[in-house]
Write a protein that holds these residues in place. Structure first.
Motif, PDB file in Angstrom:
ATOM      1  N   ILE A  22      -5.276   6.516   4.290  1.00  0.00           N
ATOM      2  CA  ILE A  22      -4.280   7.287   3.326  1.00  0.00           C
ATOM      3  C   ILE A  22      -4.659   8.696   3.215  1.00  0.00           C
ATOM      4  N   VAL A  37      -3.275  -0.719   7.386  1.00  0.00           N
ATOM      5  CA  VAL A  37      -3.394   0.792   6.943  1.00  0.00           C
ATOM      6  C   VAL A  37      -4.523   1.471   7.443  1.00  0.00           C
ATOM      7  N   SER A  92      -0.765  12.122  -1.434  1.00  0.00           N
ATOM      8  CA  SER A  92      -1.365  11.400  -0.269  1.00  0.00           C
ATOM      9  C   SER A  92      -0.139  10.601   0.722  1.00  0.00           C
ATOM     10  N   ARG A  93      -0.577  10.496   1.825  1.00  0.00           N
ATOM     11  CA  ARG A  93       0.272   9.657   2.859  1.00  0.00           C
ATOM     12  C   ARG A  93      -0.110   8.435   3.329  1.00  0.00           C
ATOM     13  N   THR A  94       0.646   7.425   3.456  1.00  0.00           N
ATOM     14  CA  THR A  94      -0.043   6.150   4.102  1.00  0.00           C
ATOM     15  C   THR A  94       0.302   6.195   5.431  1.00  0.00           C
ATOM     16  N   GLU A  95      -0.703   5.866   6.276  1.00  0.00           N
ATOM     17  CA  GLU A  95      -0.465   5.933   7.750  1.00  0.00           C
ATOM     18  C   GLU A  95      -0.903   4.626   8.255  1.00  0.00           C
ATOM     19  N   ALA A 134       0.677  -1.256   0.212  1.00  0.00           N
ATOM     20  CA  ALA A 134      -0.071  -0.181  -0.062  1.00  0.00           C
ATOM     21  C   ALA A 134       1.071   1.440   0.016  1.00  0.00           C
ATOM     22  N   MET A 135       1.935   1.151   0.761  1.00  0.00           N
ATOM     23  CA  MET A 135       2.928   2.313   0.855  1.00  0.00           C
ATOM     24  C   MET A 135       3.628   2.505  -0.665  1.00  0.00           C
ATOM     25  N   VAL A 153       0.901   4.023  -2.766  1.00  0.00           N
ATOM     26  CA  VAL A 153       0.530   5.518  -2.600  1.00  0.00           C
ATOM     27  C   VAL A 153       1.579   6.392  -3.063  1.00  0.00           C
TER      28      VAL A 153
END
Length: 650
Positions: free
Chosen positions: A66, A63, A36-39, A16-17, A20
């Motif tokens: 996002i 995750v 966007s930023r993956t959290e 996922a990271m 993104v």
């Protein structure tokens, strides 16, 4: 063994990271794109009854969000005025025409075939319409609705100028002629437009009042009648035995009534000969050539017989006339402070005239207000002495103690002198600073600029000159068409009629504020009129506050609407919907819509686009981090697999 599941969650999170970061890199050149930023969040599975949390190893990673970064991108300028960028917070509001509303920071707009402003995917930009008074209407689709600008007739002209005070009015031709430059002091021209958009010119001629007084002569058919001047019927009691108009009120009222009815007439010059029926009088210097004077006999209008150029005027200079009579022996003549000794040999008419002529230069040097001194002899052997004062001096007032003469002629010894009051003429410098102002349509038709009909003819206005006066001491405008005003006060406006051939009802307001009469070149200091011809649309621009302004080929601009900018209490709650657009959600709250530059809304930039806010260097580092994390989680799977194989081999 839970380690397999834990490693799989790590692989999914790393994937996922990478997804993104790859998406951010792919949209690094997308207008209005927000990175966007993956959290991530860890996973723990615990039993309701059992060991404490300290004994829980964890179940991996998930995750959690996002998140979008709504920080502004760089504003880049373009050559298209329909490219818009918001400098600050807010979103453009778009409507697809089917009830779906989205929001974007990508301002690459264009016109569709119907004149609506649309995004690249055909959605309508939302904004406020404007009514005829400029008031905002409800939000709707923004469109360029004006393809042409209709013509507008000129209704207001602001004209300010300076007329050179050094110009010599005495050098003007005695008869005014609009086509003869030598008969007026200065001229200037304004362009105007009629109600159909045709261009015309209004030419203004300014003729300074000359130091003369207009002389008028009339002939009554029946000498026993008395004239009616400017609507005032004069009677026998209004004249003395010599036919001069006298002020003997309250016995008669003609003098006073005429003074009120027509202040242009010098009442001291009104003479009527009942023997011949001849009537003559003069106008004051300031009013010379300003208009006609209505003279009637029994209701019939009489014509001014004095039309010859050489007879029409007389000088406005004051002239004092003295009769000096020679005697026997010697004597002394005191003239304007100059003592002239008359010997017995010179005590003749020719001798005294010669002595006075010899001293003329000295007298003029010591008396700047005197223009000339003339001494002539008559058949009776006397000297007729004329002292002529400069026109600018006006009516000379007597010196203290002298009832009649400011510069008395006194004699001693065997010379006598007498002031000839009947032959003397009063001065009149009221012409100073006065100009007759004429206006012509296309230099042909004399216009009505407010000249009131002459007394006795009515109270309407008619084509002809008006009087404009400047203060001769400071050069400032102080009177227009008979309306005086103080320095710095409101200047009365003039109304021009008949300057629109297409619509006779059109009136133009002319403002002469700021006009002066200084000793410098005659120039136009400012000229502005509000009419224009028909124009075609040449472009659309947007102001910082969102006004959409249409520009036309006739130089006019018109506001067609105001762009709407939407803000949200929680913009992080917006849902991406593709094409660099977002949709409102329950988390974001409803849009708060206002014009740009109001409240917290950013201002608008025309011919500019907001670039993507993606930081490529940061995204490349994230790729490395994602790859490392993926490899590490893969190593976990490899290790768990090796342990499992060991157990199976036991």
């Amino acid at each position: 063994m839970a380690g397999f599941s834990t490693a799989v969650t790590g692989l999914k999170a790393s994937t996922a990271m990478l997804d993104v970061a790859g998406n951010n890199i792919a949209n690094s050149s997308t207008v209005g794109f927000k990175s966007s930023r993956t959290e991530f969040g860890d996973i723990y599975a615990t039993a309701v009854v059992g060991a404490g949390s300290s004994n829980t190893p964890g179940s991996g990673v998930t995750v959690t969000d996002i998140a979008q970064d709504f920080s502004a991108g760089t504003i880049e300028f373009t050559n298209n005025n329909l490219d818009l960028a918001i400098n600050g917070s807010g979103f453009f509001q778009l409507d697809d025409g089917q009830g779906s509303v989205t929001y974007t920071r990508a301002g690459a707009f264009e016109l569709d075939k119907e004149g609506f402003i649309v995004s690249k995917n055909g959605k309508y930009l939302q904004g406020y319409g404007l009514d005829a008074d400029g008031n905002r209407l409800p939000i709707g689709n923004m469109a360029v609705t004006e393809k042409e600008s209709p013509p507008k007739a000129t209704e207001n002209i602001d004209l300010s100028f300076n007329i050179d005070a050094r110009s010599d009015a005495a050098s003007l031709l005695p008869t005014y002629n609009k086509d003869e430059p030598g008969s007026f002091t200065w001229t200037t021209t304004d362009r105007t437009f009629d109600s159909l958009g045709n261009e015309h010119t209004i030419k203004y001629n300014f003729a300074e009042q000359r130091p003369v007084k207009q002389v008028l002569n009339f002939q009554l058919t029946t000498p026993t009648n008395y004239p009616e001047i400017s609507g005032i019927q004069l009677q026998a009691g209004d004249f003395d035995a010599n036919g001069r108009l006298i002020d003997n009120s309250p016995a008669t009222t003609g003098y006073d009534e005429l003074a009120v009815a027509d202040d242009r007439i010098d009442l001291s010059t009104v003479v009527y000969d009942t023997g011949t029926g001849e009537l003559s009088f003069e106008l004051k210097a300031w009013a010379t050539d300003s208009g006609d004077v209505l003279v009637e006999e029994g209701g019939a209008t009489l014509a001014n017989l004095n039309t010859a150029v050489e007879d029409r005027y007389r000088d406005a200079n004051e002239v004092r006339v003295y009769t000096v009579t020679p005697g026997a022996g010697s004597g002394t003549i005191s003239l304007a402070g100059e003592e002239i000794q008359v010997s017995a040999a010179d005590n003749t008419a020719d001798g005294i005239a010669g002595l006075i002529a010899a001293r003329e230069a000295r007298i003029l040097e010591n008396n700047p207000s005197i223009e000339s001194i003339q001494a002539t002899t008559n058949a009776a052997g006397d000297v007729i002495l004329q002292v002529r004062f400069k026109a600018d001096e006006g009516d000379i007032t007597p010196e203290p103690g002298q009832l009649n003469d400011p510069y008395p002629v006194t004699v001693t010894g065997n010379v006598t002198a007498a002031h000839d009051a009947d032959a003397s003429i009063q001065g009149d410098n009221s012409y100073r600073g006065y100009y007759r102002m004429y206006a012509y349509l296309n230099n042909e038709e004399l216009l009505d600029i407010g000249k009131v009909q002459d007394p006795g003819k009515g109270t309407l206005t008619e084509p002809g000159p008006i009087l404009v006066q400047f203060n001769p001491t400071n050069g400032l405008l102080r009177e227009i068409n008979g309306q005086a005003f103080p320095a710095g006060g409101q200047v009365p406006a003039l109304t021009i009629k008949g300057a629109d051939p297409a619509n006779s009802l059109t009136e133009i307001t002319l403002d002469l504020t700021g006009s002066t009469q200084f000793a410098s070149a005659s120039i136009v200091k400012g000229s502005l009129q509000d009419g224009y011809t028909k124009g075609d649309l040449i472009g659309v621009t947007f102001s910082a506050t969102g006004e959409m302004v249409a520009s036309f080929s006739n130089g006019q601009n018109k506001s067609l609407g105001v762009v709407a900018v939407a803000t949200f209490e929680n913009q992080a709650g917006l849902q991406p919907s593709g094409d660099t657009e977002w949709a409102a959600t329950l988390d974001s709250g409803d849009a708060i819509v206002n014009p740009p530059g109001t409240g917290l809304n950013g201002t608008l930039r025309s011919a500019a686009l907001e670039a993507s806010n993606v930081d490529l260097s940061e995204e490349l580092v994230k790729l490395i981090e994602g790859q490392r994390n993926y490899q590490a989680n893969s190593k976990t799977l490899e290790t768990m697999n090796a342990i499992t194989q060991t157990i199976l081999q036991i």
